[in-house]
Design an enzyme around this catalytic site. Structure first.
Site, short mmCIF file in Angstrom:
data_model
loop_
_atom_site.label_atom_id
_atom_site.label_comp_id
_atom_site.label_asym_id
_atom_site.label_seq_id
_atom_site.Cartn_x
_atom_site.Cartn_y
_atom_site.Cartn_z
N CYS A 261 1.38 -1.16 -0.22
CA CYS A 261 -0.26 -0.31 -0.06
C CYS A 261 0.27 1.40 0.20
O CYS A 261 0.42 2.21 -0.83
CB CYS A 261 -0.91 0.20 1.33
SG CYS A 261 -2.07 -1.11 0.86
N1 LIG Z 1 -2.51 -6.94 0.76
C1 LIG Z 1 -3.31 -6.14 1.01
O1 LIG Z 1 -3.06 -5.21 2.85
C2 LIG Z 1 -3.76 -4.98 0.24
C3 LIG Z 1 -4.65 -4.19 0.66
C4 LIG Z 1 -5.78 -3.09 0.02
C5 LIG Z 1 -5.38 -3.55 -1.23
N2 LIG Z 1 -4.45 -4.44 -2.26
C6 LIG Z 1 -4.47 -4.59 -2.93
O2 LIG Z 1 -5.34 -5.92 -3.80
C7 LIG Z 1 -5.24 -6.24 -4.93
C8 LIG Z 1 -4.84 -7.49 -4.40
O3 LIG Z 1 -3.66 -7.80 -3.06
P1 LIG Z 1 -3.34 -8.95 -2.54
O4 LIG Z 1 -2.15 -8.44 -1.55
O5 LIG Z 1 -3.57 -10.06 -2.53
O6 LIG Z 1 -2.35 -9.95 -3.79
P2 LIG Z 1 -1.99 -11.58 -3.40
O7 LIG Z 1 -0.23 -11.62 -4.24
O8 LIG Z 1 -2.00 -11.97 -1.56
O9 LIG Z 1 -2.39 -12.31 -4.28
C9 LIG Z 1 -3.27 -12.43 -5.68
C10 LIG Z 1 -3.75 -13.51 -6.47
O10 LIG Z 1 -4.47 -13.00 -7.23
C11 LIG Z 1 -3.80 -14.42 -8.16
N3 LIG Z 1 -3.75 -13.90 -9.60
C12 LIG Z 1 -2.47 -13.02 -10.61
N4 LIG Z 1 -3.77 -12.90 -11.58
C13 LIG Z 1 -4.72 -13.99 -12.26
C14 LIG Z 1 -5.66 -13.92 -13.03
N5 LIG Z 1 -5.53 -13.55 -13.94
N6 LIG Z 1 -6.76 -14.35 -12.67
C15 LIG Z 1 -6.88 -14.74 -11.19
N7 LIG Z 1 -6.07 -14.69 -10.87
C16 LIG Z 1 -4.96 -14.67 -10.52
C17 LIG Z 1 -2.35 -14.40 -7.58
O11 LIG Z 1 -1.97 -16.17 -8.51
C18 LIG Z 1 -2.56 -14.08 -6.01
O12 LIG Z 1 -3.44 -15.44 -5.80
C19 LIG Z 1 -3.88 -5.53 -5.35
O13 LIG Z 1 -4.33 -4.46 -6.03
C20 LIG Z 1 -3.88 -4.42 -3.54
O14 LIG Z 1 -2.76 -3.70 -4.58
C21 LIG Z 1 -3.71 -5.21 -1.25
#
Ligand SMILES: NC(=O)c1ccc[n+]([C@@H]2O[C@H](COP(=O)([O-])OP(=O)(O)OC[C@H]3O[C@@H](n4cnc5c(N)ncnc54)[C@H](O)[C@@H]3O)[C@@H](O)[C@H]2O)c1
Length: 419
Positions: A261
């Site tokens: 973030c």
């Molecule tokens: N981690 C946090 O604390 C947090 C907080 C707020 C927002 N976000 C945002 O949320 C989003 C996701 O973050 P995250 O931390 O959950 O990521 P992450 O890497 O933990 O998980 C993402 C998942 O998406 C899958 N993936 C990738 N491409 C794909 C596709 N084409 N089809 C299906 N699945 C696919 C991956 O295999 C993975 O399991 C990002 O934009 C991030 O900036 C994250």
């Protein structure tokens, strides 16, 4: 009849949403491209900090299944996209996963489905990038044949007080009807849904929150450097300032910023601003200030050892807590890595202790892991507290260490030097 929900991307954001939706009685399928993630979840293993294996077992018992087969998308009433939005090497946004998931959905989309993007991204992504892919893939029209919205995820990994259900959820639709449809859906999984005027406002609200933290953390990081030189205890000054009941929010300095973030997401906004022909200078300045903190910590380590008539070269330095945040296992963008890299470059013998990191490498080389915290603290020439995990603060006998550099302002003692 309960809604059929498909969550695309089962990581830190997608999985807690799936958990809450299963609890709310929805029929939930998780679609992910990773074999390890899908197989792990279906066999009851969690890969994110906020969910235990027992939580996954409860979800499976409630009907949850993970799959790599996008056929599930054709059965969905609601599809929520939670895929990663990283940066490319040149620090521009990499929307590859968002586009790929929109293509998967477009090929399967049926009329009356609600599609929501939750991935953090710059304003305009839902409308200008996701919508055309969905429309051309499906032959359907957003706002008429299907509903489209953006809702930023506010998950704070490791936060025991605020989870998905009790954190208000902002929602902005492509049309007013899309907003209403998305508000109705989220009302089943969160206590308080906050509609805003459109997708762009919802997208910007998330980047505003992240940029606000980024800028304020950089402010206190910069202050940490000059307050040290002036001989002022910055933590005491912050504690005094935060007694003001209005107009001030406390932020604390540290060894640099990590996770997604703060170091990554604001770049999405500065990228969007650069396309207008000018810069978003606050973000770039914050990046520069906090990006220098790991080198500053290494310099302070050098100074502390110098006072003890030792050089960094040949000294044993123990890093405590190497993940990016207290009490979680996530290492993404952790500032501990550049701190360790710099100390190794200076010739130190660097090891680490972290109950949340079974291994920790620097540029592919594993760092030596201390198993016995007490012995490691007694033997090190310098102990650097980088991440104040509860387990480290509870078990660490800091008084036995020769010298401690506390980058978090939580320790006291004659042998302790604060950042
Ligand atoms: N981690 C946090 O604390 C947090 C907080 C707020 C927002 N976000 C945002 O949320 C989003 C996701 O973050 P995250 O931390 O959950 O990521 P992450 O890497 O933990 O998980 C993402 C998942 O998406 C899958 N993936 C990738 N491409 C794909 C596709 N084409 N089809 C299906 N699945 C696919 C991956 O295999 C993975 O399991 C990002 O934009 C991030 O900036 C994250």
């Amino acid at each position: 009849m309960s809604e059929n929900l498909v969550i695309v991307g089962l990581g830190y954001v997608g999985l807690p949403l799936a958990q809450e939706a299963v609890r709310a009685g929805l029929s939930v399928t998780g679609f992910d491209v990773s074999d390890a993630t899908v197989d792990g979840l279906n066999s009851g293993q969690s890969h994110v900090d906020d969910l235990s294996d027992d939580d996954v077992a409860e979800m499976l018992a409630g009907g949850f299944r993970a799959t790599k087969d996008d056929a599930c998308l054709a059965e969905a009433d609601v599809i929520v996209i939670c895929v990663p939005t990283p940066l490319r090497n040149d620090t521009t946004p990499d929307l590859g996963a968002v586009e790929a998931s929109a293509r998967s959905i477009g090929g399967r989309l049926t009329a009356d489905t609600l599609v929501v993007l939750e991935s953090t991204t710059y304003p305009g992504t839902t409308d200008d990038i996701v919508r055309p892919i969905l429309e051309s893939g499906s032959g359907l029209t957003a706002g008429t044949d299907f509903a489209l919205a953006y809702s930023p995820e506010r998950i704070d990994p490791g936060n025991p007080q605020f989870g998905l259900r009790n954190t208000p959820k902002v929602v902005g639709g492509f049309t007013e009807a899309c907003t209403s449809r998305a508000v109705d859906f989220y009302s089943t999984v969160v206590d308080d849904v906050v509609p805003t005027v459109g997708t762009r406002e919802a997208e910007l609200s998330k980047l505003l929150e992240n940029t606000y933290r980024h800028v304020n953390i950089a402010l206190v990081n910069e202050m940490a450097i000059f307050t040290h030189d002036l001989g002022i205890d910055l933590w005491a000054a912050i504690d005094a300032a935060k007694t003001k009941p209005f107009g001030f929010q406390a932020f604390y300095p540290g060894p640099g910023v990590g996770g997604h973030c703060i170091p990554i997401d604001p770049n999405y906004l500065s990228y969007a601003v650069r396309s207008l022909g000018y810069q978003f200078r606050f973000v770039e300045l914050a990046q520069e200030v906090s990006g220098r903190m790991p080198a500053y910590v290494a310099a302070r380590a050098q100074g502390a050892l110098n006072e003890a008539e030792k050089s960094v070269k040949g000294s044993s330095i123990l890093l405590l807590g190497v993940t990016y945040k207290a009490n979680i296992a996530d290492e993404r963008e952790t500032p501990s890595r550049p701190v360790a890299r710099r100390l190794i470059e200076l010739g130190a013998d660097v090891s680490y202790f972290d109950p949340h990191a079974a291994s920790f490498d620097v540029d592919g080389t594993p760092l030596s892991r201390a198993d016995d915290l007490g012995a490691a603290m007694r033997e090190a020439d310098l102990v650097i507290l980088l991440q104040p995990h509860d387990a480290i603060l509870a078990e660490g006998s800091f008084a036995d260490a020769a010298l401690v550099l506390d980058t978090r302002g939580v320790l006291e003692g004659d042998n302790v030097e604060r950042l």
